[in-house]
Design a protein around this motif. Structure first.
Motif, PDB file in Angstrom:
ATOM      1  N   GLU A  72       0.833  -1.206   0.000  1.00  0.00           N
ATOM      2  CA  GLU A  72       0.000   0.000   0.000  1.00  0.00           C
ATOM      3  C   GLU A  72       0.869   1.258   0.000  1.00  0.00           C
ATOM      4  O   GLU A  72       0.596   2.215  -0.738  1.00  0.00           O
ATOM      5  N   ALA A 116      -0.411   1.652 -10.527  1.00  0.00           N
ATOM      6  CA  ALA A 116      -0.561   1.955  -9.102  1.00  0.00           C
ATOM      7  C   ALA A 116      -2.030   2.119  -8.714  1.00  0.00           C
ATOM      8  O   ALA A 116      -2.452   1.687  -7.638  1.00  0.00           O
ATOM      9  N   ARG A 176     -12.679   2.220  -0.426  1.00  0.00           N
ATOM     10  CA  ARG A 176     -11.371   2.633  -0.968  1.00  0.00           C
ATOM     11  C   ARG A 176     -11.180   2.059  -2.377  1.00  0.00           C
ATOM     12  O   ARG A 176     -10.702   2.747  -3.279  1.00  0.00           O
ATOM     13  N   SER A 230      -3.611  -0.463  -6.172  1.00  0.00           N
ATOM     14  CA  SER A 230      -4.192   0.041  -4.934  1.00  0.00           C
ATOM     15  C   SER A 230      -5.647  -0.405  -4.790  1.00  0.00           C
ATOM     16  O   SER A 230      -6.092  -0.797  -3.709  1.00  0.00           O
ATOM     17  N   MET A 256     -10.577   4.179  -5.863  1.00  0.00           N
ATOM     18  CA  MET A 256      -9.399   4.008  -6.717  1.00  0.00           C
ATOM     19  C   MET A 256      -9.811   3.619  -8.139  1.00  0.00           C
ATOM     20  O   MET A 256      -9.219   4.105  -9.111  1.00  0.00           O
ATOM     21  N   TYR A 268       2.278   1.844  -3.472  1.00  0.00           N
ATOM     22  CA  TYR A 268       1.266   2.404  -4.381  1.00  0.00           C
ATOM     23  C   TYR A 268       1.044   3.885  -4.089  1.00  0.00           C
ATOM     24  O   TYR A 268       0.960   4.706  -5.001  1.00  0.00           O
ATOM     25  N   ASN A 269       0.953   4.225  -2.807  1.00  0.00           N
ATOM     26  CA  ASN A 269       0.727   5.621  -2.429  1.00  0.00           C
ATOM     27  C   ASN A 269       1.878   6.513  -2.889  1.00  0.00           C
ATOM     28  O   ASN A 269       1.656   7.613  -3.395  1.00  0.00           O
TER      29      ASN A 269
END
Length: 87
Positions: A2, A18, A34, A22, A38, A5-6
């Motif tokens: 995570e 990404a 979430r 995510s 995304m 990805y962030n």
């Protein structure tokens, strides 16, 4: 994962790998909201990517929202009408 990805999204907010990674991670973690967020961001980057719609439909199915799942699957069918996996 995570965090990676962030960081990738901080550098490049339109990084499709990404965004999808995510979203998939959030799905596996049971964080449907979430995941939906995304996938919606991914859709803004590439609205012709049917993977977004088919995977988002699965999230909606898991969340119990079959109407939204149907809407997302229809988007995939509209983009690729000959692809039987969308049906």
């Amino acid at each position: 994962a995570e965090e990676a990805y962030n960081k990738a999204l901080e550098v490049e907010p339109t990084n499709m790998a990404a965004l999808l990674g995510s979203a998939r991670l959030a799905t596996r973690q049971g964080n449907n909201q979430r995941a939906i967020e995304m996938y919606q961001k991914a859709e803004k980057v590439d609205s012709r990517n049917t993977t977004i719609y088919t995977e988002l439909a699965q999230v909606h199915i898991t969340a119990g929202d079959l109407a939204k799942a149907r809407t997302e699957l229809q988007k995939a069918v509209n983009l690729e009408p000959d692809n039987k996996s969308h049906r």
